[in-house]
Design a protein around this motif. Sequence first.
Motif: not given
Lengths: 329, 318
Positions: B186-201
């Motif tokens: 789950v942590c990696l998925m959430i970090k993934g949201f940021k890395d994929a540019g889906i969320v900014k911060s």
Amino acid sequence: MKKYLGTKILVYILTFVFAVTLDWLIPRFMPGNPILVLVSRFSGLPESARVMYSYLTKAFGLDQPLWSQYVNFWIALFKGDLGISIYLYPRPVLEVLKMAIPYSLGLMIPSILLSWIVGNNLGAIAARRKRLDSIMLPIMYFITGAPYLWLGMLLAYFLGVVWDIFPIAGAYSFSLRPHLSWLFVGDFLKHWILPFLSLFIVQIGGWAIGMRNMVIYELENNYVRYLETLGVKRKLIRKYAFRNAILPQVTGLALQLGTVIAGQVTTEVVFSYPGIGYILTQGILNQDYFLIQGCFLFIIIGVLIANFTVDLVYMALDPRIRFSYGGEV
Amino acid sequence: MLEVEGLKLYYKTLKGHVKAVDDVSFDVNDGELLGLAGESGCGKSTLGNGLILLKPPMNYFGGMVQLDHTQLPIDDFERMNDFRFSKLSIIPQYAMDALNPTRKIGVYIREVLQSRGIDPESIMDKLLERLKFVNLPERVLKMYPIELSGGMKQRMVMVMSTLLNPSLLIADEVTSALDVSSQKAVCLMIKGFKDAGIVKSLIFITHDISVLYQIADRIMIMYAGKVAEIGKTQQIASNPVHPYTKMLMFSLPEVGIRYAHGILSGIPGQPPQLLNPPTGCLFKERCPLRGKECDEEPPVVNVEEGHIAYCWKVTQNA
């Protein structure tokens, strides 16, 4: 789903047998003898009265041992024969019931459904308006605590006697015979409104209080909180909360039916309304076994059908019920 | 980019104000994951929730919040609706029962989008793509929440919250109810949201500092409603300066050391009551370095580039 329905139907059949057995048993435990009541109506010589007594006892099958009376009762029931009324001798019970049922249903179904709908909506509105809530809640508690009979008498006194707006007895004027015309329908509605109101008003209270509490509970729920963080319109939140809050109210509807029927009996007596409740009281007063059985049989069937309908509705409304019974949604 | 300046969020109670978040300032840059850690009751969840859904008994007592250089009207429930979901969203602590139990998930998503005035069809492709992103099969859309496991429901909420590509995503204690292996996923998925540019911060709220080492760019430590220390993950890990942070680090178990070798030290004492808290530094009662000056409000000390602490006993470049 099939398994769920199968289990339900089996339970309903067992309930029916058990309830009907009680229905047959209880009048026979009453002290006194119905035939004596009937014989006393044909006044005559003591000699002929004795002959009549033994004849009528045989005719009604009351001379047989209890177990064979019980068996005969079930056999007759499957043939659709509910026996002959002692009090309204010689009219068959089924015919008496047929006359009374439309009046009872005409009072009961509209009062139950309308009070459920109105009460639930009032409760849902009160749940989100604090000021309205603080006025409405005590009123609703008062209303729901009022006995049907007392409210019926108040209505009859004020609307019927003091202001003389509505008639207070019967289902139609004595000068009329039941037939299909505007005159009769108008007259019928005029007689119908007071007993309807006394049933309707008392029931509203309970529904409104229940719904108010349920909606407040739902609005505090996590899924509502999450919807708020998604910034949805209030309308959607209200829709979801209402729909989820209504589920226990549907169950409540099934549970309420028994109480409503008791209320119905007293209301019909207060307004001399010729429904099942009125007939039932007459039957009890005259120790009319067959009439009492017939009335209760109608009530038993009515409650079971209503409960079954509620089960079906519930299954359609709540996926969790379907899921817990069939594993299929 | 999120900038928070002097934010005060108090709970109104019959006895007075509970200062759950008191004069908190920090910022989160674009492309950054800020880890927010602290013990229970330190105000970290209040802060996360207050940014998006501020309603009684929580009350706004001052401060400013800017998201992408636009001021957020966080104390105006109705006006905030324009920002919620589209500009900032939250994966709540209660993610496992955040969905309406009597609606199929697909229908639920459609109704929520319609209520926000968004055509659901225009987002369908994105929705399916996101489901794949969090390893959920497409058929969950035809299911009721009861048919999903707790973890699946949580991932469904993750999809839901990020559907409109918000600037800021707040993840509130997402790992608390999971076992260690799911925690990592789950942590990696959430970090993934940021890395994929889906969320900014991203603000990642947790009480588990070790999780933050893995994913956070910067870490903010809160204590009793106030910020204790903010710094880059490396700075906090290798050079914690605030006494509270230091003691927190010594309380962490280390791999390879058995309990026979020594008991974990822990921090003696209790955090102060936030209803009428004492003046000055709130950690002084438990602090081994306590001095006279600690009865005064602690100053903000710029330890090094991007690393600040609120403490009297910390010196610059310590």
